[in-house]
Structure formats: structure tokens, C-alpha cells
Design an enzyme around this catalytic site. Structure first.
Site, short mmCIF file in Angstrom:
data_model
loop_
_atom_site.label_atom_id
_atom_site.label_comp_id
_atom_site.label_asym_id
_atom_site.label_seq_id
_atom_site.Cartn_x
_atom_site.Cartn_y
_atom_site.Cartn_z
N PHE A 195 -1.22 3.12 -11.48
CA PHE A 195 -1.06 4.04 -10.33
C PHE A 195 -0.16 5.23 -10.64
O PHE A 195 0.56 5.72 -9.80
CB PHE A 195 -0.62 3.27 -9.07
CG PHE A 195 -1.81 2.63 -8.41
CD1 PHE A 195 -2.43 1.56 -9.01
CD2 PHE A 195 -2.35 3.15 -7.25
CE1 PHE A 195 -3.58 1.00 -8.46
CE2 PHE A 195 -3.49 2.60 -6.69
CZ PHE A 195 -4.10 1.53 -7.29
N CYS B 56 -7.96 3.10 2.98
CA CYS B 56 -6.74 2.31 3.10
C CYS B 56 -5.47 3.14 3.04
O CYS B 56 -4.69 3.14 3.99
CB CYS B 56 -6.71 1.24 2.02
SG CYS B 56 -7.79 -0.12 2.45
N GLY C 90 -7.34 9.16 -1.71
CA GLY C 90 -8.13 9.07 -0.49
C GLY C 90 -8.53 7.63 -0.22
O GLY C 90 -7.83 6.71 -0.65
N ASN D 37 0.83 -1.21 0.00
CA ASN D 37 0.00 0.00 0.00
C ASN D 37 0.87 1.26 0.00
O ASN D 37 0.55 2.23 -0.69
CB ASN D 37 -0.92 0.01 1.22
CG ASN D 37 -2.24 -0.69 0.92
OD1 ASN D 37 -2.45 -1.18 -0.18
ND2 ASN D 37 -3.10 -0.76 1.91
C1 UDX Z 1 -6.25 0.31 -2.10
C2 UDX Z 1 -5.29 -0.72 -2.72
O1 UDX Z 1 -5.25 -0.52 -4.13
C3 UDX Z 1 -5.73 -2.13 -2.38
O2 UDX Z 1 -4.77 -3.05 -2.88
C4 UDX Z 1 -5.83 -2.27 -0.87
O3 UDX Z 1 -6.30 -3.55 -0.54
C5 UDX Z 1 -6.75 -1.20 -0.30
O4 UDX Z 1 -6.32 0.09 -0.71
P1 UDX Z 1 -8.67 1.28 -2.66
O5 UDX Z 1 -8.43 2.23 -1.53
O6 UDX Z 1 -9.97 0.57 -2.74
O7 UDX Z 1 -7.53 0.15 -2.69
O8 UDX Z 1 -8.55 2.10 -4.03
P2 UDX Z 1 -7.45 2.40 -5.15
O9 UDX Z 1 -8.04 2.06 -6.45
O10 UDX Z 1 -6.16 1.80 -4.81
O11 UDX Z 1 -7.37 3.99 -5.06
C6 UDX Z 1 -6.95 4.66 -3.87
C7 UDX Z 1 -6.89 6.14 -4.08
O12 UDX Z 1 -5.82 6.47 -4.95
C8 UDX Z 1 -8.14 6.74 -4.73
O13 UDX Z 1 -8.44 7.98 -4.12
C9 UDX Z 1 -7.74 6.96 -6.18
O14 UDX Z 1 -8.44 8.00 -6.79
C10 UDX Z 1 -6.28 7.29 -6.01
N1 UDX Z 1 -5.48 6.99 -7.21
C11 UDX Z 1 -5.28 5.71 -7.61
C12 UDX Z 1 -4.86 8.04 -7.90
O15 UDX Z 1 -5.01 9.22 -7.55
N2 UDX Z 1 -4.08 7.73 -8.98
C13 UDX Z 1 -3.87 6.47 -9.40
O16 UDX Z 1 -3.13 6.29 -10.38
C14 UDX Z 1 -4.50 5.42 -8.70
#
Ligand code: UDX
Length: 433
Positions: A249, A260, A257, A208
Site C-alpha cells: 500500500f 470501500c 477509489g 481501512n
Molecule cells: C479495500 C481493502 O483493501 C479491503 O481490506 C477491504 O475489505 C475493502 O477495501 P478494495 O477496495 O477492494 O479493498 O481494493 P484495494 O486493493 O485495497 O485498493 C483500493 C484503492 O487503493 C484502489 O483504487 C487502488 O488502486 C488504490 N491503491 C491501493 C493505491 O493507490 N496504492 C496502493 O498502494 C494500494
């Protein structure tokens, strides 16, 4: 196998429904009576695509049931997954009181061998604590094992992620526990990483943190692009095609946000601190994320000039698309700040408006994106829902007081916005005037 799931949040409910769909008998426990009653009636306490259908289907086939009684789950199950909440305390520590209470309760009801598996994200050595707690509360000296099997699913694609993981991580202390968990995951084609409990716990935190670092990294680069008129989307593409880096990512935006990343990052920094390791880099990741929201707010303020009584439309409240979850959502922080400066916000989100009402009291809620745009001096995009990708921009433009779009998720192409005649400001890309 007979599986008990303690805690019916995102992880617990998805784990339960997916294990049931693989042919296991699952019993899900939660101490929230209201939640369990909802689930018994086939209603989901959270919005997650496909989850309701999966639960209903498995209920029909008698493979999943819900109860508030932990004793029932312990009695009926061979493997018990702990999926309870581990929120952040004020000092950044993870609050593990729910994990302890559950461990005590499991111990009190065990009458034969059980495998107790932690799936919640927990600090390293929690597994050992769980083991000690069970040992201290167990009756009749029954044998048991504790294991760690961290979950990597994302909200919004939880079922797909659970059933198609890149890897399954199993932290165990005995061959017996390893065998049971391998059996449980035998239909998965992903590689299984078998390790000790502490390493499994660290894998979750490190994964994470690494992902959060990728996002903060690209967000920092977006600020450089902004200053020199470069295009962050192209920069991200150029970086990501290097296989050693990878393109996932690397989407820039107004910050990350969710329940997690911010929470786990804070917890990992704190764990390291206690171990005498200063995670400067991760503190930088968290700080860059806070600054990214400020960076976008500044763009909004620059455009609106005097904020008091200006009306804006906001599209997107959830922390990301396909979820109604607003926990640590950048959209909420940004709206609260704008409202504190006197801006009148009319917001729309396909799923998260009900949750948003609990924290945004002064906000008006729109019935659709067009209603949010009506009379607005700016339309602000804060979550990249698919629904926002194909709007009728001619109509939007006519409805707005000023044709200004501030896009905190880089949803639209610069060319399209130019064609429609919008002033378009996004993240790390040249402004369309
Ligand atoms: C995350 C992890 O991906 C997952 O493996 C873990 O089990 C829990 O935490 P989640 O919080 O559901 O999952 O969402 P994720 O899709 O990872 O996005 C997290 C945040 O990062 C979101 O606010 C999203 O908008 C942001 N994000 C993600 C970005 O700003 N840019 C990206 O390229 C990817």
C-alpha cells in the site's frame, strides 16, 4: 454448517461461495430478483476472477443456492451473515436502513437459536442496534446471538483474500457465538482475534483508514518528488523495507477509489465527529486523495495546452485492475473533468466499459489499447491492468498523433519509455522528454 448470506454483493457472494467450498451448505438471499435469476443461471452480477467457477462447482455439489426469500434462509440456517450495502448518505453517515430491515426480517422468521453476524462494514455500535432490533421484533422468545466478523477481502483477489486472511476477527458477546464462529473458521491457519462486538467494528474501520492513510501519504511524498526530480518508486522501496512500515500500500497513483476506502473513510470521520473526536488526520487523508487527482489532471493540462477538441486515449476505467467496478474510480472523475473542458476521450478497459457507459455518455470506447491510441495526442494510463504492461509500443507510437504517455499508475520503466522515444510523464518520477 447451514449458513445464510443476506446480500449478494462482493462480500456476500464471495463469503457464500467460499464457505460452500469449505463444505458448508449455503443459502444466499438478495431482494434484487434480477440478480438472483442471473445467479440461478450461473451468471455472476459482478466480475471477480474465479468466482463464477467456484459458484458453479458448489451449485453442482448442492452446497449453494439462491433465493429472494429471507424466510427460507432464516429457516434453513444456523448462522446468518448480514452482507448488505451500507452506502454513504450526503452528510457522510453510513445508511444503515438495509441492515435494519434485514434484522427485522430475520427476527420475524426465527423459530430456534440463530447466530446473526454482521459482515458489512458498519459504524461502531451497529451490532448493538441489530441486537435491539431483533429483540424488539422476535416472536416466542427464541434465543439468539449477534456477532461482528468484519471482512477484509479486496476486489479482484476476493476469493484468495477470503480463504487466506492475515487474521480473522470475531466480535462476540457469548461463548456460544464464539464457539460457532471458531468452528466455522477452524480450517483457516490465520490467527483468530476474539473480542467484543464494538472492538471488532472499530478494527474494520481503523484498518481501512490506516491503509488509505498509507496511500495518501505516499501520494503526498510523490508530489515532493515531482518538484525536486526524485523518484517516488525508489523512495517507496526505501521506506517500505523498514519492517515497521512495510512495503504494501505504498504504490503512488492518481488517487485511490473503490466502494470501500472513500466511503469508509467518510463514515469513520463522521462516527468520530459524533463521538466528539476530530479525526483531522483522516480528513487530511481524504483531502489529499482529492488533490492527487487534481495533481495528475494538472500534468495532463500542462501537456495538452488548449484542451478543447484535443483527442486522448485512456487505458483503464475500473478503480483498480481485475474488477469491473467503477465506483469512486479516479479514472471516471478524471475523464469527466477532461470532457467538461472539451477533450475528446476514447477509452479502453478489459472489463469495466459496460459499467462506464452508465456514467460516461460522451466518451468513445475503443476495441483494444491500440484503437484507443489511434490518432491520440496523449495516451493516459489510469488503471494498471496486466494487459497494459506488455503493449507493442512501436505500434502504439506509430498510431499516435503525438508520442506522449501520461501514466497515472507508474506502470512503465523510465528507461523503456526513453528507448521507445516517448515523452513520458508519470507520478513523482522525473519526466522522460
Ligand atoms: C479495500 C481493502 O483493501 C479491503 O481490506 C477491504 O475489505 C475493502 O477495501 P478494495 O477496495 O477492494 O479493498 O481494493 P484495494 O486493493 O485495497 O485498493 C483500493 C484503492 O487503493 C484502489 O483504487 C487502488 O488502486 C488504490 N491503491 C491501493 C493505491 O493507490 N496504492 C496502493 O498502494 C494500494
Amino acid at each position: 454448517m447451514n449458513i445464510g448470506i443476506i446480500g449478494t454483493g462482493y462480500v456476500g457472494l464471495t463469503t457464500g461461495a467460499c464457505f460452500a467450498s469449505l463444505g458448508n451448505r449455503v443459502i444466499c438471499v438478495d431482494n434484487n430478483v434480477q440478480k438472483i435469476n442471473m445467479l440461478k443461471k450461473g451468471h455472476m452480477p459482478i466480475y471477480e476472477p474465479g468466482l463464477e467457477e467456484l459458484v458453479k462447482q458448489n451449485e453442482k455439489e448442492n452446497r449453494i443456492e439462491f433465493t429472494t426469500r429471507i424466510s427460507e434462509a432464516v429457516k434453513k440456517s444456523d448462522v446468518i451473515f448480514i452482507c448488505v450495502n451500507t452506502p454513504t448518505k450526503e452528510n457522510g453517515d453510513a445508511d444503515l436502513s438495509a441492515v435494519e430491515t434485514v434484522a427485522e426480517s430475520i427476527a420475524g422468521h426465527m423459530n430456534r437459536y440463530r447466530l446473526i453476524v454482521e459482515k458489512s462494514t458498519v459504524p461502531v455500535e451497529t451490532g448493538i442496534r441489530v441486537k435491539q432490533t431483533i429483540q424488539a421484533n422476535i416472536r416466542n422468545n427464541v434465543a439468539f446471538d449477534v456477532a461482528s466478523n468484519p471482512e477484509f477481502l479486496r476486489e479482484g483477489s476476493a476469493i484468495h483474500d477470503f480463504l487466506n486472511p492475515d487474521r480473522v476477527v470475531i466480535g462476540v458477546e457469548s461463548r456460544r457465538a464464539e464457539k460457532i464462529l471458531k468452528e466455522l473458521y477452524k480450517s483457516f491457519s490465520a490467527p483468530i482475534v476474539v473480542t467484543d462486538i464494538r472492538s471488532a467494528e472499530i478494527i474494520k474501520h481503523a484498518s481501512n483508514s490506516f491503509l488509505a492513510a498509507k496511500i495518501s501519504f505516499i501520494n503526498l511524498i510523490s508530489r515532493i518528488c515531482d518538484k525536486v526530480g526524485a523518484d517516488i518508486n525508489k523512495v517507496a522501496e526505501g521506506i517500505g523495507l523498514d519492517k515497521r512500515i512495510g512495503s504494501d500500500f505504498l504504490r503512488p497513483g492518481a488517487g485511490f477509489g473503490g466502494f470501500c476506502f472513500p466511503k469508509d473513510l467518510a463514515a469513520f470521520i463522521r462516527i468520530a465527529e459524533k463521538l466528539g473526536v476530530d479525526m483531522k488526520m483522516l480528513r487530511g487523508v481524504a483531502q489529499a486523495n482529492e488533490e492527487q487527482k487534481e495533481f495528475f489532471l494538472k500534468k495532463i493540462e500542462d501537456q495538452l495546452w488548449n484542451l478543447k477538441n484535443k483527442q486522448v486515449g485512456v487505458l483503464g476505467l475500473s478503480f483498480k485492475p481485475d474488477t469491473d467496478d467503477i465506483r469512486y474510480a479516479p479514472a471516471i472523475d478524471i475523464i469527466l473533468r477532461l470532457e467538461s473542458e472539451g477533450v475528446k476521450v476514447k477509452a479502453y478497459d478489459p472489463q469495466a466499459m459496460l459499467n462506464a457507459r452508465t456514467v460516461l455518455n460522451g466518451t468513445l470506447y475503443a476495441k483494444d489499447p491500440y484503437d484507443a491510441a489511434k490518432g491520440a495526442e496523449a495516451l493516459i494510463i489510469l488503471t494498471e491492468w496486466n494487459e497494459f504492461k506488455q503493449l507493442d509500443f512501436k505500434r502504439i507510437k506509430k498510431l499516435m498523433k503525438r508520442p506522449l504517455i501520461l501514466d497515472g499508475r507508474n506502470v512503465y520503466s523510465l528507461e523503456k519509455m526513453k528507448e521507445y522515444g516517448f515523452q513520458y510523464i508519470s507520478i513523482g518520477r522525473p519526466a522522460v522528454a
